[in-house]
Design a protein around this motif. Structure first.
Motif, PDB file in Angstrom:
ATOM      1  N   ARG A 148       0.833  -1.209   0.000  1.00  0.00           N
ATOM      2  CA  ARG A 148       0.000   0.000   0.000  1.00  0.00           C
ATOM      3  C   ARG A 148       0.866   1.257   0.000  1.00  0.00           C
ATOM      4  N   TRP A 175       0.807   4.250  -2.701  1.00  0.00           N
ATOM      5  CA  TRP A 175       0.652   5.657  -2.348  1.00  0.00           C
ATOM      6  C   TRP A 175       1.765   6.503  -2.988  1.00  0.00           C
ATOM      7  N   HIS A 204       0.830   7.020  -6.446  1.00  0.00           N
ATOM      8  CA  HIS A 204      -0.250   8.008  -6.541  1.00  0.00           C
ATOM      9  C   HIS A 204       0.284   9.430  -6.389  1.00  0.00           C
ATOM     10  N   GLU A 205       1.297   9.607  -5.580  1.00  0.00           N
ATOM     11  CA  GLU A 205       1.835  10.941  -5.322  1.00  0.00           C
ATOM     12  C   GLU A 205       2.870  11.394  -6.339  1.00  0.00           C
ATOM     13  N   LEU A 249      -6.459   1.557  -4.378  1.00  0.00           N
ATOM     14  CA  LEU A 249      -6.755   2.957  -4.097  1.00  0.00           C
ATOM     15  C   LEU A 249      -8.159   3.208  -4.617  1.00  0.00           C
ATOM     16  N   LEU A 294      -6.452   4.768   0.279  1.00  0.00           N
ATOM     17  CA  LEU A 294      -5.981   3.393   0.337  1.00  0.00           C
ATOM     18  C   LEU A 294      -7.034   2.525   1.024  1.00  0.00           C
ATOM     19  N   GLY A 340       6.651   5.881   0.006  1.00  0.00           N
ATOM     20  CA  GLY A 340       5.238   5.912   0.349  1.00  0.00           C
ATOM     21  C   GLY A 340       5.000   5.968   1.838  1.00  0.00           C
ATOM     22  N   LEU A 377       2.952   8.911   3.623  1.00  0.00           N
ATOM     23  CA  LEU A 377       1.772   8.619   4.434  1.00  0.00           C
ATOM     24  C   LEU A 377       1.927   9.169   5.848  1.00  0.00           C
TER      25      LEU A 377
END
Length: 368
Positions: A188, A192, A195-196, A220, A225, A341, A345
């Motif tokens: 996960r 992330w 995604h970023e 996602l 998440l 990630g 996060l």
């Protein structure tokens, strides 16, 4: 009749604090008059907010500057919070870490030497990788872990971190990890990061397929998440319908690792095996895709560049089984994705706590 807005004094205070932090997050040092103009707050309300944020440790008062006639004007600046979060990825075979200073990312990796006591071996690798950094200003460390991790940070089950099953790695390593530790699932965390900063930056519904020593997934959904009720969403290691490795001749103790390294090294048999693994996943992945209907499917992990040439064929297999197949792309990131990630996060978690009553530490030492 006067209608209530539903906002109590505590909510108003939090909103005001957030407005000030949003303005200061750009890194500028601003006077009270400038902050009042940007936030729309009265001088009285603004000074009260500034005192509260300074007491929490989020902002600092800068040296007085001459603002014309009269007494010098004090300025306020956000503390460099982005630089106060470390990312740490603890796997079964290596430990990786990332830290940002003034926008520049530093990365280090240390292998875990196999031993009878794998917790001790992991501690040695964690200590070695952290020795490469100046962690004196780290407040929080995001820790990526492999396996099923419960909400208390306990490893419920893990192939890679079997020695830690039933344990909380962040507690066992607390004397080594700087600041407060936030545990995250490694796949996960990789999603992330994607995604970023990777392929999924413009997507909010993403299926992430990790191909490394063993396949795994992460989801996602609507920009968030998805963990599932028990924190095991996407965990594939017990599913006999999923191929978990590919055939490649190896007599070593680490057959999966040998296969992976051979594929990355260009061995024709290993490369063919890795690509066959991806194509063999088409049917079960199509089933999952039909359930969640993502706009993007990202193939990540160390085997992503190896299987890239057959991604088109893989998507054709999905199209044959789906009403509408998502776009399929390989990851733009490398082996530090989970650490990146986990760091992001944890930074996000810190920002969500900006208006909490908790006082943030002035240095890592105060978290010990």
């Amino acid at each position: 009749m006067v209608r209530s807005t539903g906002a109590d004094a505590s909510s108003v205070r939090q909103w005001n604090e957030q407005r000030v932090l949003d303005v200061l997050r750009g890194g500028e040092s601003l006077r009270v008059s400038e902050l009042a103009l940007e936030t729309g707050l009265t001088t009285v309300a603004l000074r009260d907010v500034l005192r509260t944020l300074a007491a929490k440790g989020w902002i600092e008062e800068r040296e007085a500057t001459q603002g014309g006639k009269g007494r010098p004007a004090q300025t306020y600046q956000m503390r460099p919070i982005d630089d106060a979060v470390l990312g740490l990825d603890i796997g079964g075979h290596a430990v990786r870490a990332v830290l940002t200073r003034e926008g520049a990312e530093t990365r280090h990796e240390v292998p875990i030497v196999p031993a009878d006591d794998m917790i001790a071996a992991t501690r040695e690798a964690v200590a070695a990788v952290l020795a490469e950094f100046d962690t004196s200003n780290v407040w929080v460390t995001g820790v990526a872990l492999s396996g099923i991790i419960d909400r208390d940070g306990r490893v419920v089950r893990s192939v890679a971190l079997g020695a830690f099953e039933g344990e909380r790695p962040c507690e066992l390593l607390a004397d080594l990890i700087p600041g407060r530790a936030h545990p995250w699932h490694d796949t996960r965390a990789s999603l992330w990061a994607e995604h970023e900063r990777g392929t999924a930056t413009e997507h909010t519904n993403v299926l992430y397929l990790h191909l490394g020593r063993r396949p795994n997934m992460a989801l996602l959904l609507k920009g968030r998440l998805h963990e599932g009720t028990h924190g095991s969403a996407g965990e594939l290691t017990l599913n006999e319908l999923i191929p978990h490795s590919f055939d490649w001749s190896s007599d070593g103790a680490d057959a999966q690792g040998d296969s992976l390294r051979a594929a990355l090294g260009g061995d024709p048999g290993a490369v063919a095996g890795a690509r066959g693994l991806l194509l063999g996943l088409a049917a079960p992945i199509a089933f999952v895709t039909a359930l969640i209907d993502p706009s993007l499917l990202v193939i990540g992990g160390s085997l992503a560049p190896v299987v890239a040439p057959v991604v088109g064929e893989f998507r054709n297999e999905l199209e044959a089984r789906l009403e509408t197949a998502p776009r399929v792309a390989t990851s733009a990131l490398d082996q530090f994705a989970a650490a990146q990630g986990a760091r992001s996060l944890s930074l996000k978690a810190m920002w969500s706590e900006l208006t909490d009553d908790a006082v943030l530490p002035r240095s890592a030492d105060s978290l010990a």
